[in-house]
Write an enzyme that holds these catalytic residues in place. Structure first.
Site, PDB file in Angstrom:
ATOM      1  CE1 TYR A   1      -4.125  -3.434   4.772  1.00 22.55           C
ATOM      2  CE2 TYR A   1      -4.144  -1.088   4.661  1.00 22.55           C
ATOM      3  CZ  TYR A   1      -4.081  -2.376   4.101  1.00 22.55           C
ATOM      4  OH  TYR A   1      -3.968  -2.321   2.681  1.00 22.55           O
ATOM      5  CG  HIS A   2      -1.733   1.914   6.329  1.00 20.39           C
ATOM      6  ND1 HIS A   2      -3.009   2.266   6.798  1.00 20.39           N
ATOM      7  CD2 HIS A   2      -1.935   2.011   4.978  1.00 20.39           C
ATOM      8  CE1 HIS A   2      -3.810   2.771   6.073  1.00 20.39           C
ATOM      9  NE2 HIS A   2      -3.145   2.362   4.685  1.00 20.39           N
TER      10      HIS A   2
ATOM     11  CB  THR B   1      -1.036  -0.028   1.237  1.00 18.95           C
ATOM     12  OG1 THR B   1      -1.524   1.405   1.508  1.00 18.95           O
ATOM     13  CG2 THR B   1      -0.257  -0.379   2.599  1.00 18.95           C
TER      14      THR B   1
ATOM     15  CE  LYS C   1      -1.918  -4.772   2.838  1.00 12.70           C
ATOM     16  NZ  LYS C   1      -2.021  -5.573   1.502  1.00 12.70           N
TER      17      LYS C   1
END
Ligand code: USQ
Length: 393
Positions: free
Chosen positions: A181-182, A144, A185
């Site tokens: 979440y980020h 992302t 990644k």
């Protein structure tokens, strides 16, 4: 090319599976319906309920004659993962099998743990399935743009040269995720980089911005083939949410000042980018990082465009600046390089009134299914306003 799509039931996974099958790939998909389960548990169901993967694949085959092989399985389970790799002997794997929502990952300890375990473990299993079962397989992994955060300098495409005390070295570009979440990644990228430099994998890591859209040539064939279009606060991306809000007569929920800038892309361009990455694989021992977006907007600009496009439909839309539930800058510098995909041949589908009109037209058809209770944010991690509740601890 034989290609496995992990997370093949998702908003991006299912359209990708159909697109690659239409482009001549032999497509296998695996998914354990995690996102559907989380959506049900949090009352965040998509606008249009999709049939299960077997039924979708059957419908697709009946309309196109093309087969998509379906495996219902859990990517965090090493046996499930290795079974599909042994059977398929894939040339490439597209890895989407992650919990994709920033707000969900910030709901509390349990949701955070699920996100951390699921995302890291799925990536770890992909690496080992490739190493043990299909060593030449090209891994195309969905990362992302949010891995970079919003630094006060230009964002490069994955890597940056650092000159320090007269010497120079190339490093991964510094990262600062705005949610757990980020951050998963970011950790995925580190894991992949470790295995690339240790075991000569070939990996493409796609730094993708928020995606919008519902229409693709394959999805347009039948309602059963539409992507899972979310408009709720957890799984819906901002422009998709604004379109549904416009149709439902709810003021657009701009978080805070609305100067937050991101790199956006049409769902059609996600499909194009993934296909281009597969057609031009990374080399052995290469972690290739590509920034996957076509144009940047502030949230305010998106809201204004939706107001304008909706007016042409006779829909009068208001904009509401509500308290920002997220910890993020609301006014900031943003300039990210994204020359990798155009160099591979990307022809962007940019955001214009016709794209917004097409989205409005489809959503208007399903207006009766919109539940306005799913629209306002339920999760906050903004330091200024957030108190960690007993329930989320
Ligand atoms: N926003 C609003 N109002 C809303 C929803 C969002 O102002 O009703 C704002 C957010 O605060 C943020 C921006 O719009 O500044 C984008 O939010 P988003 O929900 O569309 O995107 P995000 O949570 O960052 O995550 C989405 C996908 C995720 C993907 C990411 C790319 O859910 O899987 O990785 O986009 S990126 O944003 O570049 O990290």
């Amino acid at each position: 090319m034989r290609t496995i799509v992990l997370g093949g039931d998702g908003y991006l996974g299912w359209p990708t599976a159909m697109h690659l099958a239409s482009a001549g790939h032999d497509v296998w998909v695996m998914d354990n319906y995690l996102r559907r389960t989380l959506a049900r548990q949090t009352r965040s169901e998509a606008l249009i309920e999709a049939p299960n993967l077997h039924d979708r694949a059957e419908r697709f085959e009946s309309l196109t004659g093309l087969k998509i092989r379906v495996h219902v399985g859990d990517c965090t389970n090493v046996e499930h993962m290795e079974r599909i790799f042994v059977e398929a002997q894939p040339d490439a794997v597209v890895h989407y099998a992650e919990q994709p929502s920033a707000p969900y990952s910030m709901m509390g300890r349990d949701a955070a743990e699920l996100t951390l375990r699921n995302n890291l473990c799925a990536t770890f299993n992909v690496v080992w399935a490739v190493l043990r079962c299909a060593p030449n397989c090209h891994i195309v992994k969905l990362g992302t743009m949010g891995e970079y955060g919003t630094p006060n300098i230009d964002i490069e495409e994955g890597w940056i040269d650092v000159h320090h005390k007269g010497r120079t070295e190339t490093f991964l570009y510094p990262r600062a995720g705005g949610s757990l979440y980020h951050t998963t990644k970011i950790l995925d990228t580190d894991l992949l980089w470790f295995y690339v430099r240790t075991y000569s994998l070939r990996v493409t890591d796609l730094m993708q911005g928020p995606v919008y859209g519902i229409s693709t040539p394959d999805a347009d064939r039948h309602i059963d083939l539409l992507p899972n279009f979310h408009y709720d606060d957890l799984f819906g991306t901002v422009l998709n949410r604004f379109i549904v809000q416009a149709v439902a007569g709810v003021p657009l929920t701009v978080y805070g000042a609305g100067g937050q800038t991101r790199g956006y892309l049409n769902l059609l361009d996600t499909l194009q980018c993934v296909e281009l990455a597969l057609e031009h694989p990374a080399s052995k021992e290469e972690l290739r990082i590509l920034n996957q977006f076509t144009e940047t907007f502030t949230v305010n600009e998106l809201a204004e465009r939706v107001v304008h496009a909706a007016a042409a439909f006779g829909i009068d839309v208001a904009i509401d600046h509500i308290a920002n539930p997220r910890q993020e800058l609301e006014e900031h510098y943003y300039n990210a390089v994204h020359t990798g995909f155009p160099a591979l041949g990307l022809r962007p589908h940019l955001l214009d009134d016709s794209v917004l009109a097409r989205m409005l037209e489809i959503v208007v058809r399903y207006k009766d299914r919109v539940d306005p209770k799913k629209i306002l944010p339920r999760v906050s991690w903004n330091r200024a306003t957030h108190v960690l509740t007993e329930a989320s601890r």
